[in-house]
Motif scaffolding. Structure first.
Motif, mmCIF file in Angstrom:
data_model
loop_
_atom_site.group_PDB
_atom_site.id
_atom_site.type_symbol
_atom_site.label_atom_id
_atom_site.label_comp_id
_atom_site.label_asym_id
_atom_site.label_seq_id
_atom_site.Cartn_x
_atom_site.Cartn_y
_atom_site.Cartn_z
ATOM 1 N N THR A 1 -0.149 -12.442 4.723
ATOM 2 C CA THR A 1 -0.879 -11.624 3.788
ATOM 3 C C THR A 1 -0.002 -11.056 2.714
ATOM 4 N N ARG A 2 -0.466 -10.984 1.695
ATOM 5 C CA ARG A 2 0.100 -10.238 0.451
ATOM 6 C C ARG A 2 -0.567 -8.914 0.503
ATOM 7 N N VAL A 3 0.216 -7.912 0.405
ATOM 8 C CA VAL A 3 -0.392 -6.511 0.301
ATOM 9 C C VAL A 3 0.188 -5.738 -0.893
ATOM 10 N N PRO A 4 -0.665 -5.833 -2.208
ATOM 11 C CA PRO A 4 0.050 -5.154 -3.341
ATOM 12 C C PRO A 4 0.441 -3.531 -2.879
ATOM 13 N N HIS A 5 1.445 -2.844 -3.265
ATOM 14 C CA HIS A 5 1.979 -1.824 -2.765
ATOM 15 C C HIS A 5 2.667 -1.160 -4.051
ATOM 16 N N GLY A 6 1.962 -0.538 -5.031
ATOM 17 C CA GLY A 6 2.518 -0.004 -6.127
ATOM 18 C C GLY A 6 3.351 -0.971 -7.127
ATOM 19 N N ASP A 7 4.574 -0.854 -7.150
ATOM 20 C CA ASP A 7 5.180 -1.700 -7.997
ATOM 21 C C ASP A 7 5.682 -3.089 -7.487
ATOM 22 N N HIS A 8 5.358 -3.254 -6.113
ATOM 23 C CA HIS A 8 5.848 -4.452 -5.790
ATOM 24 C C HIS A 8 4.856 -4.813 -4.504
ATOM 25 N N VAL A 9 4.902 -6.140 -3.935
ATOM 26 C CA VAL A 9 4.075 -6.650 -3.065
ATOM 27 C C VAL A 9 4.791 -6.673 -1.496
ATOM 28 N N ASP A 10 4.008 -6.167 -0.591
ATOM 29 C CA ASP A 10 4.401 -6.176 0.677
ATOM 30 C C ASP A 10 3.736 -7.642 1.483
ATOM 31 N N TYR A 11 4.373 -8.032 2.604
ATOM 32 C CA TYR A 11 4.046 -9.003 3.337
ATOM 33 C C TYR A 11 3.719 -8.698 4.808
ATOM 34 N N ALA A 12 2.441 -8.891 5.031
ATOM 35 C CA ALA A 12 2.399 -8.503 6.660
ATOM 36 C C ALA A 12 2.562 -9.595 7.386
ATOM 37 N N HIS A 13 3.529 -9.359 8.299
ATOM 38 C CA HIS A 13 4.423 -10.050 9.264
ATOM 39 C C HIS A 13 4.621 -9.646 10.785
ATOM 40 N N ASN A 14 3.670 -10.106 11.524
ATOM 41 C CA ASN A 14 3.658 -9.819 13.114
ATOM 42 C C ASN A 14 3.831 -8.193 13.243
ATOM 43 N N GLY A 15 2.827 -7.595 12.370
ATOM 44 C CA GLY A 15 2.430 -6.189 12.593
ATOM 45 C C GLY A 15 3.223 -5.288 11.871
ATOM 46 N N HIS A 16 4.226 -5.859 11.012
ATOM 47 C CA HIS A 16 5.048 -5.106 10.135
ATOM 48 C C HIS A 16 4.840 -5.517 8.733
ATOM 49 N N LEU A 17 5.186 -4.679 7.777
ATOM 50 C CA LEU A 17 5.003 -4.856 6.403
ATOM 51 C C LEU A 17 6.625 -5.120 5.929
ATOM 52 N N HIS A 18 6.736 -6.206 5.286
ATOM 53 C CA HIS A 18 7.930 -6.419 4.462
ATOM 54 C C HIS A 18 8.017 -6.426 2.941
ATOM 55 N N ARG A 19 9.036 -6.028 2.554
ATOM 56 C CA ARG A 19 9.342 -5.962 1.024
ATOM 57 C C ARG A 19 10.782 -6.256 0.877
ATOM 58 N N GLU A 20 10.806 -7.209 -0.464
ATOM 59 C CA GLU A 20 12.001 -7.913 -0.716
ATOM 60 C C GLU A 20 12.664 -6.542 -1.496
ATOM 61 N N HIS A 21 13.969 -6.575 -1.234
ATOM 62 C CA HIS A 21 14.853 -5.387 -1.548
ATOM 63 C C HIS A 21 16.367 -5.767 -1.820
ATOM 64 N N GLY A 22 16.838 -5.892 -2.968
ATOM 65 C CA GLY A 22 18.539 -5.916 -3.004
ATOM 66 C C GLY A 22 18.870 -7.076 -2.225
#
Length: 98
Positions: free
Chosen positions: A22-43
């Motif tokens: 699941t894609r989760v818009p979050h401010g200036d980026h998109v988080d991804y819901a994965h196994n009860g966590h939210l992940h975001r790409e960074h560096g």
């Protein structure tokens, strides 16, 4: 609300529009819901994207639940509801903005 930098070690999966999470818009980026966590790409790696602190969503009269029409995201030990670009979580009789 700030988001601490907490790298998700050994995360080989690459999230994207077709990854199945699941894609989760979050401010200036998109988080991804994965196994009860939210992940975001960074560096070049993936971070755990967790809010720091407690932010109440004021004047939120809508009651989220099974048939409210908003997408749900498993988040640790509870369910968040995606609503107008925010994640709402029930907390002590009110809704928090995650």
């Amino acid at each position: 609300m700030t988001t601490p930098h907490q790298e998700h070690a050994a995360h080989a999966h690459t999230h994207g529009p077709d990854c199945g999470h699941t894609r989760v818009p979050h401010g200036d980026h998109v988080d991804y819901a994965h196994n009860g966590h939210l992940h975001r790409e960074h560096g070049g790696h993936w971070d755990e994207c967790e809010a720091d602190g407690h932010t109440t969503h004021p004047d939120h009269a809508h009651r989220h639940g099974e048939d409210c029409g908003h997408a749900t995201v498993l988040h640790g030990d509870h369910i968040d509801y995606l609503h107008d670009g925010h994640r709402h979580a029930e907390h002590e009789g009110h809704w928090d903005d995650h």
